[in-house]
Each structure stands twice: as structure tokens, then as C-alpha cells.
Write a protein that holds these residues in place. Structure first.
Motif, PDB file in Angstrom:
ATOM      1  N   GLU A  41       9.479  -0.626  -3.571  1.00  0.00           N
ATOM      2  CA  GLU A  41      10.704  -0.615  -4.351  1.00  0.00           C
ATOM      3  C   GLU A  41      11.703   0.431  -3.864  1.00  0.00           C
ATOM      4  N   ASP A  42      11.253   1.649  -3.599  1.00  0.00           N
ATOM      5  CA  ASP A  42      12.139   2.740  -3.199  1.00  0.00           C
ATOM      6  C   ASP A  42      11.978   2.995  -1.702  1.00  0.00           C
ATOM      7  N   LYS A  43      12.928   2.491  -0.914  1.00  0.00           N
ATOM      8  CA  LYS A  43      12.843   2.624   0.551  1.00  0.00           C
ATOM      9  C   LYS A  43      12.867   4.089   0.989  1.00  0.00           C
ATOM     10  N   ASN A  44      13.376   4.990   0.150  1.00  0.00           N
ATOM     11  CA  ASN A  44      13.378   6.417   0.478  1.00  0.00           C
ATOM     12  C   ASN A  44      11.965   6.981   0.558  1.00  0.00           C
ATOM     13  N   GLN A  45      10.986   6.273  -0.004  1.00  0.00           N
ATOM     14  CA  GLN A  45       9.604   6.740   0.017  1.00  0.00           C
ATOM     15  C   GLN A  45       8.843   6.306   1.277  1.00  0.00           C
ATOM     16  N   LEU A  46       9.485   5.545   2.152  1.00  0.00           N
ATOM     17  CA  LEU A  46       8.776   5.050   3.341  1.00  0.00           C
ATOM     18  C   LEU A  46       8.317   6.187   4.254  1.00  0.00           C
ATOM     19  N   SER A  47       9.104   7.256   4.361  1.00  0.00           N
ATOM     20  CA  SER A  47       8.666   8.382   5.210  1.00  0.00           C
ATOM     21  C   SER A  47       7.455   9.071   4.588  1.00  0.00           C
ATOM     22  N   GLU A  48       7.398   9.116   3.269  1.00  0.00           N
ATOM     23  CA  GLU A  48       6.226   9.687   2.587  1.00  0.00           C
ATOM     24  C   GLU A  48       4.995   8.812   2.834  1.00  0.00           C
ATOM     25  N   ILE A  49       5.178   7.495   2.735  1.00  0.00           N
ATOM     26  CA  ILE A  49       4.076   6.572   2.992  1.00  0.00           C
ATOM     27  C   ILE A  49       3.588   6.734   4.435  1.00  0.00           C
ATOM     28  N   ARG A  50       4.523   6.856   5.361  1.00  0.00           N
ATOM     29  CA  ARG A  50       4.195   6.984   6.780  1.00  0.00           C
ATOM     30  C   ARG A  50       3.312   8.199   7.060  1.00  0.00           C
ATOM     31  N   ASN A  51       3.414   9.220   6.236  1.00  0.00           N
ATOM     32  CA  ASN A  51       2.700  10.483   6.468  1.00  0.00           C
ATOM     33  C   ASN A  51       1.424  10.636   5.637  1.00  0.00           C
ATOM     34  N   LEU A  52       0.846   9.541   5.173  1.00  0.00           N
ATOM     35  CA  LEU A  52      -0.343   9.624   4.313  1.00  0.00           C
ATOM     36  C   LEU A  52      -1.651   9.821   5.077  1.00  0.00           C
ATOM     37  N   GLY A  53      -1.634   9.676   6.386  1.00  0.00           N
ATOM     38  CA  GLY A  53      -2.861   9.870   7.154  1.00  0.00           C
ATOM     39  C   GLY A  53      -3.275   8.622   7.904  1.00  0.00           C
ATOM     40  N   SER A  54      -4.296   8.757   8.740  1.00  0.00           N
ATOM     41  CA  SER A  54      -4.665   7.667   9.646  1.00  0.00           C
ATOM     42  C   SER A  54      -5.409   6.525   8.965  1.00  0.00           C
ATOM     43  N   ASN A  55      -6.165   6.786   7.910  1.00  0.00           N
ATOM     44  CA  ASN A  55      -6.740   5.686   7.134  1.00  0.00           C
ATOM     45  C   ASN A  55      -6.708   6.028   5.662  1.00  0.00           C
ATOM     46  N   ILE A  56      -6.322   5.030   4.878  1.00  0.00           N
ATOM     47  CA  ILE A  56      -6.171   5.204   3.445  1.00  0.00           C
ATOM     48  C   ILE A  56      -6.740   3.982   2.730  1.00  0.00           C
ATOM     49  N   ARG A  57      -7.054   4.187   1.481  1.00  0.00           N
ATOM     50  CA  ARG A  57      -7.523   3.094   0.636  1.00  0.00           C
ATOM     51  C   ARG A  57      -6.336   2.672  -0.225  1.00  0.00           C
ATOM     52  N   LEU A  58      -6.026   1.387  -0.204  1.00  0.00           N
ATOM     53  CA  LEU A  58      -4.944   0.823  -1.013  1.00  0.00           C
ATOM     54  C   LEU A  58      -5.552   0.090  -2.187  1.00  0.00           C
ATOM     55  N   THR A  59      -5.020   0.352  -3.367  1.00  0.00           N
ATOM     56  CA  THR A  59      -5.346  -0.452  -4.535  1.00  0.00           C
ATOM     57  C   THR A  59      -4.029  -0.931  -5.156  1.00  0.00           C
ATOM     58  N   VAL A  60      -3.880  -2.238  -5.260  1.00  0.00           N
ATOM     59  CA  VAL A  60      -2.721  -2.825  -5.928  1.00  0.00           C
ATOM     60  C   VAL A  60      -3.136  -3.076  -7.363  1.00  0.00           C
ATOM     61  N   SER A  61      -2.333  -2.569  -8.312  1.00  0.00           N
ATOM     62  CA  SER A  61      -2.659  -2.772  -9.726  1.00  0.00           C
ATOM     63  C   SER A  61      -1.392  -3.131 -10.502  1.00  0.00           C
ATOM     64  N   GLU A  62      -1.606  -3.540 -11.728  1.00  0.00           N
ATOM     65  CA  GLU A  62      -0.479  -3.913 -12.593  1.00  0.00           C
ATOM     66  C   GLU A  62       0.359  -2.701 -12.887  1.00  0.00           C
ATOM     67  N   SER A  63       1.661  -2.929 -12.983  1.00  0.00           N
ATOM     68  CA  SER A  63       2.581  -1.875 -13.389  1.00  0.00           C
ATOM     69  C   SER A  63       2.490  -1.753 -14.910  1.00  0.00           C
ATOM     70  N   VAL A  64       2.416  -0.522 -15.392  1.00  0.00           N
ATOM     71  CA  VAL A  64       2.305  -0.327 -16.853  1.00  0.00           C
ATOM     72  C   VAL A  64       3.583   0.159 -17.457  1.00  0.00           C
TER      73      VAL A  64
END
Length: 127
Positions: free
Chosen positions: A104-127
Motif C-alpha cells: 500500500e505505501d510505496k515509501n516502505q519499499l526501501s524498508e522492505i528491501r533491507n529486511l535481510g536475506s531470508n524472511i518468513r512472510l505471513t499474509v493475514s487479514e487486516s483488522v
């Protein structure tokens, strides 16, 4: 893109310990992921994305396949779940992608890019 695909469902992407808002479209693939929430995939970092092998095949419509991406897209690429944070300028040669949503917020893409070499993704419902 059909009108149905323009409808959006808000979800939360938990990447490691961080959470990001995203919207999924109304494609067959997005609906399949949404029916399986919470949906978890282990992702490895590459030049333009985080990418991981999906645990089981997802439904898709052949007509939804396209070339390239926009930074922030969340796609299915064959048997891979991808979060594309960069490289849209060079993406046209990448074929067979199915967009299922976007960060949703493209400004967060640089933060996402810097999360590390492997990560666990969980997609969940928005509350």
C-alpha cells in the motif's frame, strides 16, 4: 485489467517482525491466497524482490498473466510468491507474472528491501 480486479481486499504482510499494509486484487490467484489465510511462505532476497516457493499450487487464470511489474507489486511467478520492491524499469522481459496485489505505501519499499536475506512472510487479514 477487468473491473473485478480493481476491487481490493486489505491484508497485512508480516515480514519477519515487521508489518506492512497491502491490498490484494480480485484475481483468481488472490482469492485463492485469501481463502488460505493466514498464508505463510519463506522468502529469499534477490536483486529486485523477495521470492519463495509456494507450499502448494495456487489457482490462476491464464488471461491474468502479463510481463513486467511495478515496484511494490505482489505476484505469483510460476511456483514462486514474490514481493517486488525494485527494478520495474528493467522488468518488461520477465514474462508470465500474475499480479495479486501491491504494497500500500510505496515509501516502505526501501524498508522492505533491507529486511535481510531470508524472511518468513505471513499474509493475514487486516483488522
Amino acid at each position: 485489467m477487468s473491473q473485478d480486479q480493481q476491487k481490493a481486499t486489505e491484508v497485512i504482510l508480516k515480514l519477519g517482525e515487521k508489518k506492512f499494509k497491502a491490498k490484494f486484487n480480485n484475481s483468481t490467484t488472490a482469492k485463492d491466497v485469501l481463502s488460505k489465510l493466514p498464508y505463510t511462505v519463506n522468502l529469499d532476497q534477490y536483486e529486485f524482490d523477495y521470492c519463495g516457493i509456494i507450499p502448494a499450487p495456487l489457482a490462476f487464470d491464464e488471461a491474468d498473466k502479463h510481463n513486467g511489474w511495478t515496484n511494490g507489486d505482489i505476484c505469483l511467478a510460476d511456483n514462486y510468491f514474490t514481493i517486488l520492491y525494485a527494478g520495474e524499469e528493467q522488468s518488461a522481459s520477465h514474462t508470465g507474472l500474475i499480479k495479486i496485489g501491491e504494497v500500500e505505501d510505496k515509501n516502505q519499499l526501501s524498508e522492505i528491501r533491507n529486511l535481510g536475506s531470508n524472511i518468513r512472510l505471513t499474509v493475514s487479514e487486516s483488522v
